[in-house]
Enzyme design. Structure first.
Site: not given
Length: 817
Positions: A658, A701
């Site tokens: 990611s 996040k």
């Protein structure tokens, strides 16, 4: 360049899909009917109905899915419904085998009659001793035995007297001395004195001695017959005792025979008890038990233990088929066991020390087992498979089952294994068993796969509210108002990591609801229902309880120990976003990614991989970056750079791809010497065409970077770049949404690395024209020029020797997508 010149960020309503309490149409969960069926599990329930309804062997069921999705609740609900319509199985008992005590016999009785038989036999045992004593002490029996004894005594005396009288004709007398019977010469009816015997002639001496020897032999022959006569006496007494006991035992068992006239096996056992009692009394062994001790300190005599019944499974209180859940599926708990009593020099056991297993208790019904626990128990999985394959439950220790024990023990008659087994486990375990155990697919032919999520539609939101109402009532909680229910629905979507789906992890929601009620009662002891404020308080309290790690990370960043910039610009440096999962909680935070580039042989070095801190997926992401660079910028020329990528200040394992978008952007920034705005963070993976792909943990996040920016002060220039495909997954915290609505924080979706670089650097990416030429000053032109210069530096050839790729360099041709 301020954020006002950026492309539009996501609107607040795109950051969190809220649930309107008014649309739910109720004021409190108390108004809702509970949900009778499992929500969103129609496919799994269909598989369960099919597997449980199939009567053929091998159609046992494996329930697979994630923990907390109400798998057990749904399974037990279906099993209870099916069990209520099923037949109650028979009681299971073990009886003493009078022919071979080491192999107890199995007795199956109609439900409830096992307990009655046990009580009746206990009563019989209690009545045996006084009845036997009374029968043997009766005057008629005592007189008969005395008569037999007198006749025996008279017979012996008359035989000896007759022998003595016959010897008198030859001048000998039979004397009964302390040493036994002896013959002696007689004179005038009296034994001859030694003096008179010595006065006899030698011939008379020899005649007397020969006569004594002859009659002594006859006496010996007569005495040799006496043991036989005594045996005949004992047999006669035994016959007398049998004749005395038979009517007594017939009277004692008359009621039993009448009550169990329809059960031939019970009648046969009663007959065996009668015969054994008579034989033991006749042999003087009543009260002895082979190798056994008293089972209960206050129970019947040891000698009568074998006349009782070991009620293994009692279904007197069962209605329909049994449903058994074994939480500790060890071998003994599953198959059954045989207990032993320690004795000096060894051990002892008998049929009454046989203990049932879960298979016995569930026989004729359903058995639910946790697959993970089952597989961790030694021999349990093999024992279960053996029982299901053979259709029999053989109680034997694991050593006996494996054939490597020589210890003598019981071998009970196996019980029939007529049970449907439901294993509950995770998907990974199911696939491992299917791949590695050939028996598994033969025994567990049906998989009931439970869904983890539910599509979020207005209809499903209404059904989900009913599910929450069911959880409220099941846990005995206060009702939840409409706003609280709407917030729970939003939290279910956040837990599913998708705004258009609802998580079916009811365990998580149930815990949150209990904690919310606690917060509500804490705020107001007289509260009548739980509101949304209590849920927010519960979420905040849960975050505080588990915030040690994120708080330390944030403090470390604020004090400068961990280097993360949220303002300024720098080439070759980007803020990636990572997620850490600890004890079931997930936290996001930024991490600095840096890249350097120089002339080389086309290698992009992943420092994490080189130091064995990078996982396989992360290494795959770096290799994709290398392929992207070569395909886009070096299709007609060698890729002549040496680059390195690293997660700064990472001291543990790095896994996942990611951050590959951030790594690629940092590398492109280093090549183009185009500074990246540090007020922005980004997450996403890329493919070989530079397309940004969806990632997980997007909410955590974004929130991790937001918390850092908020702690340092929101400027309105800060934000996060996420994959466009991750937009449907957004269910951000309300405070992040409020900051975005006020323009203090932003979230931008990007579909390609070019879009990301334009936002990060403020430079146009640059699209190639029809001949493949890039606009001068564009980001891609600067990257291509830098790579061309590296190639030229690595391959300094004469103009006439320059291959075609040198012309590409001169004209800045762009070969990528």
């Amino acid at each position: 360049m301020s954020t006002s010149s950026f492309p539009p960020a996501l609107a607040p309503e795109q950051l969190r899909r809220c649930c309107d309490p008014a649309r739910l149409g109720f004021a409190s969960t108390a108004e809702l009917e509970p949900l009778p069926e499992g929500l969103g599990q129609e496919r799994a329930e269909e598989a369960l109905h099919f597997g449980l309804g199939m009567a053929h062997p091998g159609y046992h069921v494996f329930v697979l899915g994630e923990p907390g999705t109400s798998r057990h609740t749904t399974v037990f609900r279906l099993l209870q419904d099916m069990a209520a319509r099923g037949r109650t199985p028979p009681d299971l008992c073990y009886l003493h085998n009078f022919e071979d005590p080491r192999t107890p016999r199995l007795l199956r009785l109609p439900a409830g009659r096992g307990a009655r038989l046990r009580a009746d036999l206990q009563q019989l045992v209690r009545e045996l001793t006084p009845a036997i004593d009374a029968a043997l002490d009766a005057d008629s029996h005592v007189d008969r035995v005395e008569a037999l004894q007198d006749n025996h005594k008279k017979r012996e005396e008359e035989a000896i007297a007759a022998l003595g009288k016959a010897a008198e004709a030859e001048g000998l007398g039979l004397l009964n001395t302390a040493e036994g019977f002896v013959f002696a010469p007689m004179r005038e009816g009296q034994p001859m004195s030694p003096e008179d015997f010595e006065a006899l002639s030698e011939a008379e001496h020899q005649a007397v001695e020969a006569s004594v020897e002859t009659w002594t032999l006859k006496l010996a022959d007569l005495l040799a017959d006496f043991p036989g006569w005594r045996q005949e006496l004992q047999e006669a007494i035994a016959r007398a005792e049998r004749q005395a006991l038979r009517p007594v035992l017939a009277h004692l068992t008359r009621g039993l025979r009448r009550h169990y006239a329809d059960l031939a096996e019970v009648l046969a056992f009663i007959d065996a008890i009668r015969d054994d009692v008579i034989d033991c009394v006749a042999q003087g062994k009543l009260g002895e038990e082979e190798g056994a001790e008293e089972a209960e300190p206050e129970g019947p005599k040891v000698g009568f233990q074998r006349y009782q019944v070991n009620l293994l499974v009692d279904h007197s209180e069962t209605r329909g088929a049994p449903v058994v859940c074994e939480d500790n599926p060890g071998f003994g708990n599953l198959i059954g066991s045989i207990e032993h009593l320690p004795l000096p020099g060894g051990q002892s056991t008998h049929f009454s020390m046989i203990r049932p297993g879960a298979l016995h208790r569930a026989s004729g019904g359903y058995l639910v087992l946790d697959a993970g626990r089952l597989l961790t128990q030694p021999f349990a999985w093999d024992g279960l498979k053996r029982a299901l394959r053979s259709g029999r439950i053989a109680i034997e220790p694991p050593a006996e089952a494996q054939g490597w024990s020589s210890q003598a023990t019981l071998r009970p008659e196996p019980a029939p294994c007529q049970v449907k087994v439901v294993l509950v486990g995770e998907r990974e375990l199911y696939y491992l068993l299917m791949e590695n155990d050939p028996d598994f697919s033969e025994l567990f032919k049906v998989a009931a796969d439970f869904e983890d999520e539910l599509l979020r539609t207005p209809e499903n939101e209404a059904s989900f509210a009913r599910l929450l109402a069911s959880l409220v009532r099941g846990a005995g909680l206060l009702p939840f108002d409409g706003a609280a229910t709407a917030l729970l629905i939003e939290e279910a979507a956040r837990h599913a990591e998708h705004a258009e789906r609802l998580s079916l992890h009811t365990r998580y929601l149930g815990d949150l609801m209990r904690e919310a009620e606690y917060q509500a009662r804490r705020a107001d002891p007289d509260v009548s229902q739980v509101g949304s404020a209590a849920i927010r308080a519960a979420l905040a309290a849960r975050a505080r309880r588990a915030d040690r790690y994120p708080r330390h990370v944030l403090e470390s960043t604020l004090e400068g120990s961990t280097l993360i910039s949220t303002d300024g610009e720098r080439a070759g440096q980007a803020n990636a976003l990572v997620v850490v999962e600890l004890a079931g909680e997930r936290y996001g935070h930024p991490v600095r990614v840096t890249a350097t580039a120089r002339v080389g042989d086309g290698d992009v070095v992943d420092i994490e991989r080189e130091t064995e801190l990078g996982g396989a997926i992360h290494s795959k992401g770096v290799l994709i970056i290398t392929a992207f660079l070569a395909a886009r910028y070096a299709r007609h020329q060698p890729l002549s750079l040496a680059a390195s990528l690293v997660f700064e200040q990472s001291y543990g394992q790095v896994e996942g791809d990611s951050a590959s978008l951030a790594e690629l952007c940092a590398l492109l920034s280093a090549l183009a010497q185009a500074p990246i705005r540090q007020s922005l963070a980004l997450t996403g993976s890329v493919n070989q065409f530079g397309e940004v792909q969806v990632i997980g943990g997007v909410n955590e996040k974004i929130e991790g970077f937001y918390d850092l920016c908020k702690a340092r002060g929101l400027t309105g220039d800060q934000g996060v770049l996420i994959p466009a495909a991750s937009v449907p997954h957004l269910m951000l915290r309300p405070d992040v949404v409020e900051a975005a609505a006020a323009g203090r924080f932003h979230v931008w979706p990007v579909a390609t690395v070019d879009e990301a670089m334009e936002l990060l650097t403020g430079l146009p990416a640059g699209e190639p024209d029809a001949r493949g030429h890039l606009p001068r000053g564009s980001l891609n032109e600067r990257v291509a020029q830098a790579l061309a210069e590296m190639t030229a530096a690595l391959h300094p050839l004469h103009p006439e020797e320059r291959p075609a790729w040198r012309k590409s360099v001169r004209h800045n041709r762009f070969s990528g997508s």
